[in-house]
Design an enzyme around this catalytic site. Sequence first.
Site, PDB file in Angstrom:
ATOM      1  N   LYS A   1       1.091  -1.081 -20.813  1.00  0.00           N
ATOM      2  CA  LYS A   1       1.955  -2.269 -20.838  1.00  0.00           C
ATOM      3  C   LYS A   1       2.039  -2.840 -22.254  1.00  0.00           C
ATOM      4  CE  LYS A   1       3.523  -2.796 -16.632  1.00  0.00           C
ATOM      5  NZ  LYS A   1       3.013  -1.611 -15.983  1.00  0.00           N
TER       6      LYS A   1
ATOM      7  N   LYS B   1       4.682  10.250 -12.388  1.00  0.00           N
ATOM      8  CA  LYS B   1       4.784   9.774 -11.012  1.00  0.00           C
ATOM      9  C   LYS B   1       6.106   9.053 -10.758  1.00  0.00           C
ATOM     10  CE  LYS B   1       2.927   5.195 -11.775  1.00  0.00           C
ATOM     11  NZ  LYS B   1       2.470   3.977 -11.164  1.00  0.00           N
TER      12      LYS B   1
ATOM     13  N   LYS C   1       8.632   2.217  -9.883  1.00  0.00           N
ATOM     14  CA  LYS C   1       9.704   1.254 -10.145  1.00  0.00           C
ATOM     15  C   LYS C   1       9.969   1.177 -11.638  1.00  0.00           C
ATOM     16  CE  LYS C   1       7.143  -1.334  -7.395  1.00  0.00           C
ATOM     17  NZ  LYS C   1       6.619  -2.091  -6.265  1.00  0.00           N
TER      18      LYS C   1
HETATM   19  P1  TYM Z   1       2.259  -1.056  -6.761  1.00  0.00           P
HETATM   20  O1  TYM Z   1       3.050  -2.220  -6.279  1.00  0.00           O
HETATM   21  O2  TYM Z   1       2.607  -0.434  -8.054  1.00  0.00           O
HETATM   22  O3  TYM Z   1       2.267   0.081  -5.679  1.00  0.00           O
HETATM   23  C1  TYM Z   1       1.894  -0.176  -4.345  1.00  0.00           C
HETATM   24  C2  TYM Z   1       1.152   0.998  -3.750  1.00  0.00           C
HETATM   25  O4  TYM Z   1       1.946   2.178  -3.841  1.00  0.00           O
HETATM   26  C3  TYM Z   1       1.201   3.205  -4.479  1.00  0.00           C
HETATM   27  N1  TYM Z   1       2.089   4.029  -5.301  1.00  0.00           N
HETATM   28  C4  TYM Z   1       2.030   5.372  -5.334  1.00  0.00           C
HETATM   29  N2  TYM Z   1       1.235   6.250  -4.704  1.00  0.00           N
HETATM   30  C5  TYM Z   1       1.447   7.559  -4.946  1.00  0.00           C
HETATM   31  N3  TYM Z   1       2.407   8.019  -5.778  1.00  0.00           N
HETATM   32  C6  TYM Z   1       3.237   7.180  -6.437  1.00  0.00           C
HETATM   33  N4  TYM Z   1       4.177   7.640  -7.237  1.00  0.00           N
HETATM   34  C7  TYM Z   1       3.057   5.776  -6.238  1.00  0.00           C
HETATM   35  N5  TYM Z   1       3.667   4.662  -6.726  1.00  0.00           N
HETATM   36  C8  TYM Z   1       3.065   3.602  -6.140  1.00  0.00           C
HETATM   37  C9  TYM Z   1       0.179   2.494  -5.340  1.00  0.00           C
HETATM   38  O5  TYM Z   1      -0.921   3.323  -5.598  1.00  0.00           O
HETATM   39  C10 TYM Z   1      -0.165   1.306  -4.487  1.00  0.00           C
HETATM   40  O6  TYM Z   1      -1.141   1.651  -3.533  1.00  0.00           O
HETATM   41  N6  TYM Z   1      -1.958  -3.155  -8.323  1.00  0.00           N
HETATM   42  C11 TYM Z   1      -1.216  -2.751  -7.144  1.00  0.00           C
HETATM   43  C12 TYM Z   1      -0.946  -3.883  -6.160  1.00  0.00           C
HETATM   44  C13 TYM Z   1      -2.169  -4.609  -5.734  1.00  0.00           C
HETATM   45  C14 TYM Z   1      -3.224  -4.108  -4.924  1.00  0.00           C
HETATM   46  C15 TYM Z   1      -4.161  -5.187  -4.790  1.00  0.00           C
HETATM   47  C16 TYM Z   1      -3.469  -2.885  -4.304  1.00  0.00           C
HETATM   48  C17 TYM Z   1      -2.468  -5.896  -6.060  1.00  0.00           C
HETATM   49  N7  TYM Z   1      -3.675  -6.235  -5.483  1.00  0.00           N
HETATM   50  C18 TYM Z   1      -5.328  -5.028  -4.046  1.00  0.00           C
HETATM   51  C19 TYM Z   1      -4.643  -2.751  -3.564  1.00  0.00           C
HETATM   52  C20 TYM Z   1      -5.565  -3.818  -3.445  1.00  0.00           C
HETATM   53  C21 TYM Z   1       0.111  -2.206  -7.613  1.00  0.00           C
HETATM   54  O7  TYM Z   1       0.606  -2.537  -8.648  1.00  0.00           O
HETATM   55  O8  TYM Z   1       0.702  -1.418  -6.722  1.00  0.00           O
END
Ligand code: TYM
Length: 328
Positions: A111, A194, A197
């Site tokens: 970032k 990967k 968004k």
């Molecule tokens: P975020 O919003 O980027 O993504 C949400 C979930 O989707 C999974 N994910 C993927 N898994 C496999 N391949 C991909 N290409 C892919 N893109 C997204 C992410 O691994 C995630 O599980 N930091 C987290 C949000 C969060 C969170 C938490 C998660 C905030 N607090 C507490 C677990 C526990 C995030 O940015 O996910």
Amino acid sequence: MEIVASGIRPTGNLHLGNYFGAVKSFLQMQNEYQCYFFIADWHSLTTHPHPDNIRNSVKTILAEYLACGIDPEKAALYVQSDVREVAELYLYLNMNAYLGELERVTSFKDKVRTQPNNVNAGLLTYPSLMAADIIIHKAVKVPVGKDQEQNMEMARHFARRFNNIYGVDYFTEPASFHLSAKAVKVPGLDGSGKMGKSEGNAIYLIDDEKTIKKKVMKAVSDSGPTEPNSEKPEPIANLFAMMEIVSEQSTYDHFNELYNNCSIRYGDMKKQLAEDINLFCAPIRERILDILANEEYLEKVARQGAEKARASAAKTLSEVRQIIGFRP
Ligand code: TYM
């Protein structure tokens, strides 16, 4: 019953990476565990400081969670910012989070590169907020995709450190959960890395048939193998990885054989892949549109979820305050 917590940022619609990396596990886990699934709207402020319309994006993700099959009677489905106890726990965890370790987190470093004009403290302390989300419910299992491994490692550090500093055995270290033996990484179809968004390569659950086809047909490929059974270069491996996720095994095997005997036509493979993705998304897409139209229902779900989550969070926070030495 074991406790589970996980969340998704509302910075765009749900995409196939979110579904196969996380939501698919949520659907199974809600039947077996006490689950807390949330919309991480505070986290989204780290990259979207002026959310154009946070209410709408939260509402959309809520409808998408429901359309995928999350049952608000089984799991607590809530909006992070409705549970202010999380912010207080985040504050306590930050007091024992060190600059050096936070600066070493890969997603922070990324970032810093991608948004050099907005390297804010929220971005730096992203992992402590995520840890607070999890341990506020004393969750032990966290269904996430492969990209969250480092954040999960940090969450374990913070839980362990809290216990060490205050001489208690209060928080259990949370573990990542995956349905299969290894963590899921849904690839992008733009050649490497990967699906995401911010990567700008996502196929969304809400995409219509035409949009899906357009995105898949322009996936990066090459002129095809010239040696039988050759190793697949990354863009091609990604196409196959996606097919393995959404298509029937026999379809995958068919194209794999064509690859191995050097007669594959990527146009045909992409056409099949687009069809299979659409087959998967179409029913979810219809449900999203139905649920989005029902404001009252969405409001009720969010309210109910917040109540359940706050009950659990308030109990933890009262105990944490006591452990630290504040009035409970
Ligand atoms: P975020 O919003 O980027 O993504 C949400 C979930 O989707 C999974 N994910 C993927 N898994 C496999 N391949 C991909 N290409 C892919 N893109 C997204 C992410 O691994 C995630 O599980 N930091 C987290 C949000 C969060 C969170 C938490 C998660 C905030 N607090 C507490 C677990 C526990 C995030 O940015 O996910």
